[in-house]
Every structure is written in C-alpha cells, then in structure tokens.
Write an enzyme that holds these catalytic residues in place. Structure first.
Site, short mmCIF file in Angstrom:
data_model
loop_
_atom_site.label_atom_id
_atom_site.label_comp_id
_atom_site.label_asym_id
_atom_site.label_seq_id
_atom_site.Cartn_x
_atom_site.Cartn_y
_atom_site.Cartn_z
N SER A 101 0.81 -1.21 0.00
CA SER A 101 0.00 0.00 0.00
C SER A 101 0.85 1.27 0.00
CB SER A 101 -0.96 -0.03 1.18
OG SER A 101 -1.89 1.01 1.12
N ASP A 240 -2.16 6.58 -3.49
CA ASP A 240 -1.05 5.90 -2.82
C ASP A 240 -0.57 4.77 -3.72
OD1 ASP A 240 -3.16 4.09 -2.53
OD2 ASP A 240 -2.56 3.47 -0.53
N ASP A 242 -0.90 1.57 -4.08
CA ASP A 242 -1.78 0.59 -4.72
C ASP A 242 -3.12 1.18 -5.10
OD1 ASP A 242 -2.74 0.78 -2.11
OD2 ASP A 242 -3.35 -1.32 -2.03
N ASP A 244 -5.68 2.53 -3.56
CA ASP A 244 -6.95 2.32 -2.86
C ASP A 244 -7.26 3.47 -1.91
OD1 ASP A 244 -5.13 1.83 -0.83
OD2 ASP A 244 -6.00 -0.09 -0.21
#
Length: 445
Positions: A101, A240, A242, A244
C-alpha cells in the site's frame, strides 16, 4: 529482500507474523491453491504494485499455486481495487494482491479477495492457516496449474472506472494534476481522466521498483500542492502506491482529506435521493464530519480504524458509503472495496452538479481541531486499560462537556499509545492531549 511481511487481509493474525520471504510465499501460494481447489476447479488472479520485490514474490506465489493444481492469471502492476473487480469479472475463485500500500519499497505484503471481490470466507481462511503447517506436496504432472497473462486488464479496469459516472460525462475544460506515487495506477489513472475529457498533468508515474511512495503520493502531497498552483489547475489528485486511497488538493493548494471528500460525496448522494442509509467513518474521523452530516440529517457511525472494519460495518447495515481521513473511501454502490479512482470521480461529479470548485464544496464541513500525540512504551499490558489512565480520560471528557471527544488506543503495529483529543478550541484541545500524555507516560515509565 523485503524488510518485513507487512500483513495479509483475509488470513488470520498468525500469518502476519511471518517474515515475507520467497519460501514462505511459495508455501502460502500452495496452501491457498489447495484450499481453493477443494471447492472445485480453481483459477486465481495475481496482481501487484510496482515495488521491486513484487517480481520475486509473484513468481513464488505462481509456483506454489501451480504445484497445488490451481490455474494462475497474471495481471501485472494494477491497483488493488482493480484486482477485486477483475476477480469478479473473470469468475475466478480468488484474487491476490502483492502490495504494501502506502509503505516504502522495502516492505511488501499480501491481500486476498474472494471470487466476489470481498474478504475470504472464514472457512477458507482457516483452511489456509491449517495447510501452512502441513507438508507441501505437488499434484500429479497432468494436474499442475497453468499460467497465463491477461493482456487487456488495464483497458478493462479503465472502462469499469468510467462506468461509475454517467455515459454522458464530459470533464472538458477541467485541468487537474494527478500524483500516481510511482505506483500501481501509473498507467490507468491518467487514462481514466483523460478519456473523460479532462486535461491531465501527471506526476510520479515513472516507477523503478524503488521509488514507490517516495516523497510523493497521498503520504507526501507537497509536490502535488506546488504543481496545482504552478499549473493553475482546478484541483489535484493524490493516490497511494496501490491506488486504494485518495486525497485531493483544491485550486488554492490546500489539502482536502478523506473526511472532507466523504462529506462531499455523501451530500451529493443525499441531494439526488440516492444515499442508502448513512455514512460509516472510524474512531479517528474528525468530529466536524459527524457534526456536518448531522446538520444534513445523515446518520453517521464509527467503526474501528481500518478499511476492512468500515466495509464490515457498511455490509452489516446495508449502507453504501464510508471511509477514513487517510483517503480510504468505499463506495459500495460501485465497487466492493476502497477505490481511489472511483472515489475521485464521485467527487468530481458532485462538483460538476453543484457547479462548485473543490474549495467551495469543502466549506460545508468545518473541521474541529484535532491533536494526535504518541507515547512509546516497552510492551506488556495495554496502558490504555490502566485505571489511572481511564480515570484521566473520564475527567477530560467531563470537562469538555459534550463539545469534544477523547480517544486513546494502542497501536496495532508499533509499541505506541496514540492519544487523540479533538474539540472546538485548539488551545484547550492541545492542553488536554498533553495532560493525558503525561498520565500515560507515568504509567509507561
């Protein structure tokens, strides 16, 4: 080599204690493949972000799944929510994301999605846990899983994101800056907004395996704020690693956080008669969000910190909208998990309908001053539960007389107690927070 196993989502806590190494990933792939195959024929999607260790762990997972007889479909670098969507689209038994992440490149981790793009069922989680302790065996040669690559994954996800807004949507005349964090959305995110007509300036979209989230993206918005001003853009979007979570920047360079974006989306849905139920925030959501929603008579509840808890609360109540100040925004009317691109599109549509700038739209929420301080402790018993600390919290809460709130919680990842106080008067709030820090520090000494 990755510094640590950053965690799993969908596998119980013990797994999160393992170092993330190729041999563990091989075994995890095998255990997951065996568990999924017990349900019948098995097809598993694997996606990842752009950190360099993703290549190694992808190969190890692929080998483990194949050894268990599971077919594998590789997506390459794709946002976490894209894997959730494509798992549903391809009717796969599961989707796996290799990502840490918003963390730096030397962390990595795993997230699992069920065939419905949601968390794994409890029985599958438990089965994988048990299989991790079993000897690893390989199926007969004729039963080995096959591996293929989905070459049009990006295009499919781009069209899915665009489908979350009306087909007539045209953002022509809008100029935006998007910071891709050198992460998983570096290709797809700019394409979505460009194909909807916006003029797009792109930052941090040259991943090299080591620069993901490095002084960019939603955890470091300074470059985006400067670029919005320099390019005289209408707003900026920060993703960010990834993709999400999302934060935004208005045309004056002011950062707009997840609480404010959540308010803008909720108000728009209510005005159009499309808000089902209310809004789920977390224990850390700003008191101003709760008060602003109350003025609109929109129900608001708080879940534990973490998007998985927000989603669980939404599903329990059959609501559709929730999120965190960090930018994890969940729009269940469109997708099954937090999706930065889709959330940004919902904000943009709200601005378009109201004919407002982002700076104007965020004025509907007046954030309360919030002070967050950390106290380090050596471990052992949770200081938050100590009677002296509990009594101090009660005293401060009573003195705030319903015009603020206190939250003390033990960090789930570090030996820290997080002390948060918020209210209407910043000077008082800071004083109360420092008072509580003093009490906790004495207990931890």
């Amino acid at each position: 080599m990755s510094r640590k196993y950053f965690g799993t989502d969908g596998i119980r806590g013990r797994v999160g204690q393992y170092p993330i190494t190729p041999d563990f990933m091989l075994k995890l792939g095998w255990a997951a493949g065996m568990a999924f195959r017990r349900q019948g024929a098995c097809r598993v999607l694997i996606g990842k972000d752009t950190r360099i260790s993703g290549y190694m762990f992808e190969s190890a997972l692929e080998a483990g799944l194949s050894a268990a007889g599971a077919d594998v479909m590789l997506l390459g670098p794709m946002p976490t929510p894209a894997i959730a969507y494509l798992t549903r689209t391809f009717h796969a038994e599961a989707g796996i994301v290799i990502s840490a992440s918003h963390n730096p490149h030397d962390d990595n981790g795993i997230k699992f999605f069920s065939g419905q793009g949601t968390k794994l069922p409890d029985d599958i989680e438990l089965m994988i846990e048990e299989l991790l302790d079993a000897p690893m065996t390989v199926v007969e040669s004729a039963q080995l899983g096959k591996v293929s690559r989905i070459n049009d994954a990006a295009g499919r996800y781009i069209e899915f994101c665009k489908s979350s807004v009306p087909t007539s949507t045209d953002f022509a005349g809008l100029k935006l800056v998007i910071d891709c964090a050198h992460g998983a959305a570096y290709k797809v995110a700019p394409s979505v907004f460009r194909e909807l007509g916006a003029e797009v300036v792109v930052l941090s979209a040259q991943p090299n395996g080591l620069n993901i989230n490095d002084q960019c993206g939603s955890t470091h918005t300074e470059a985006l704020q400067a670029a919005v001003l320099a390019h005289q853009a209408d707003f900026g979007i920060a993703l960010d690693g990834d993709a999400d979570r999302v934060l935004m920047v208005d045309h004056t360079g002011v950062l707009v956080d997840g609480d404010e974006l959540l308010f803008i989306i909720a108000r728009d849905l209510q005005e159009r008669g499309k808000l089902r139920g209310g809004v789920v925030g977390t224990l850390m959501s700003n008191l101003g969000l709760e008060l602003a929603l109350a003025e609109l008579q929109i129900p608001f509840v708080r879940a534990q910190v973490g998007d998985r808890y927000v989603i669980a609360e939404l599903q329990e109540r059959n609501w559709q909208l929730g999120g965190e100040g960090s930018g994890h925004l969940v729009c269940l009317q469109h997708t099954t998990t937090g999706d930065a691109i889709i959330a940004a599109l919902q904000v943009m549509m709200a601005l378009k309908r109201r004919e407002q700038s982002l700076a104007e739209a965020r004025q509907g929420l007046r954030k309360c001053p919030q002070v967050l301080l950390n106290v380090r402790f050596a471990g052992g018993e949770n200081p938050v539960e100590h009677p002296t600390v509990q009594a101090a919290c009660a005293r401060v809460t009573e003195r705030m007389a319903g015009r603020g709130r206190v939250l003390l919680r033990k960090s789930g990842t570090e030996p820290l107690v997080r002390v948060m106080v918020e209210g209407e008067d910043e000077v008082l709030v800071r004083g109360y927070a420092e008072e509580l820090v003093g009490v906790v520090s004495e207990i931890c000494a």
